[in-house]
Design a protein around this motif. Structure first.
Motif, short mmCIF file in Angstrom:
data_model
loop_
_atom_site.label_atom_id
_atom_site.label_comp_id
_atom_site.label_asym_id
_atom_site.label_seq_id
_atom_site.Cartn_x
_atom_site.Cartn_y
_atom_site.Cartn_z
N ASP A 81 71.42 66.46 73.35
CA ASP A 81 70.48 66.77 74.43
C ASP A 81 70.95 66.16 75.75
OD1 ASP A 81 68.85 68.22 72.77
OD2 ASP A 81 67.53 66.53 72.31
N GLU A 82 71.59 64.99 75.69
CA GLU A 82 72.11 64.35 76.91
C GLU A 82 73.20 65.21 77.55
OE1 GLU A 82 71.97 62.45 73.93
OE2 GLU A 82 70.00 61.69 74.48
N ASP A 83 74.06 65.82 76.73
CA ASP A 83 75.09 66.72 77.26
C ASP A 83 74.46 67.90 77.98
OD1 ASP A 83 77.24 65.24 76.12
OD2 ASP A 83 76.98 66.29 74.22
N ALA A 138 71.47 68.06 79.35
CA ALA A 138 70.81 67.61 80.57
C ALA A 138 71.84 67.36 81.67
CB ALA A 138 70.01 66.34 80.29
N ALA A 139 72.98 66.79 81.33
CA ALA A 139 74.03 66.53 82.31
C ALA A 139 74.58 67.84 82.87
CB ALA A 139 75.14 65.70 81.69
N ARG A 140 74.78 68.84 82.01
CA ARG A 140 75.29 70.13 82.46
C ARG A 140 74.30 70.79 83.41
NH1 ARG A 140 76.89 74.91 78.43
NH2 ARG A 140 76.58 73.20 77.01
N THR A 141 73.01 70.70 83.11
CA THR A 141 71.99 71.29 83.97
C THR A 141 71.94 70.57 85.31
OG1 THR A 141 70.70 71.88 82.02
CG2 THR A 141 69.54 71.87 84.10
N ALA A 142 72.05 69.23 85.31
CA ALA A 142 72.02 68.46 86.55
C ALA A 142 73.24 68.78 87.41
CB ALA A 142 71.98 66.96 86.22
N GLU A 143 74.41 68.97 86.79
CA GLU A 143 75.61 69.32 87.55
C GLU A 143 75.46 70.69 88.20
OE1 GLU A 143 78.86 69.09 84.82
OE2 GLU A 143 78.71 66.91 84.64
#
Length: 70
Positions: A55-57, A59-64
């Motif tokens: 899930d952290e991956d 979230a990071a992709r969405t934030a980028e």
């Protein structure tokens, strides 16, 4: 069968009868001889799962993506 939202790197070879699960990532130059489970990163010759996509991956992709569009 290649399921939805799969990323496959350049020069990868996927042999017949192999299933690549939803959301998986296949590294460039990999030779996929066996089925790959959903939401995993797999690479190499022969292709092997190196880790799960968390899930952290996601979230990071969405934030980028949000930062790039601003």
């Amino acid at each position: 069968m290649i399921e939805d939202k799969v990323w496959i790197g350049g020069n990868a070879v996927v042999l017949p009868g192999v299933r690549i699960g939803y959301g998986s990532v296949i590294g460039a130059g990999s030779v996929v001889r066996r089925s790959i489970p959903p939401m995993t990163v797999a690479l190499g010759t022969p292709c092997r799962v190196v880790r799960a996509i968390t899930d952290e991956d996601l979230a990071a992709r969405t934030a980028e993506g949000r930062a790039a569009s601003s």
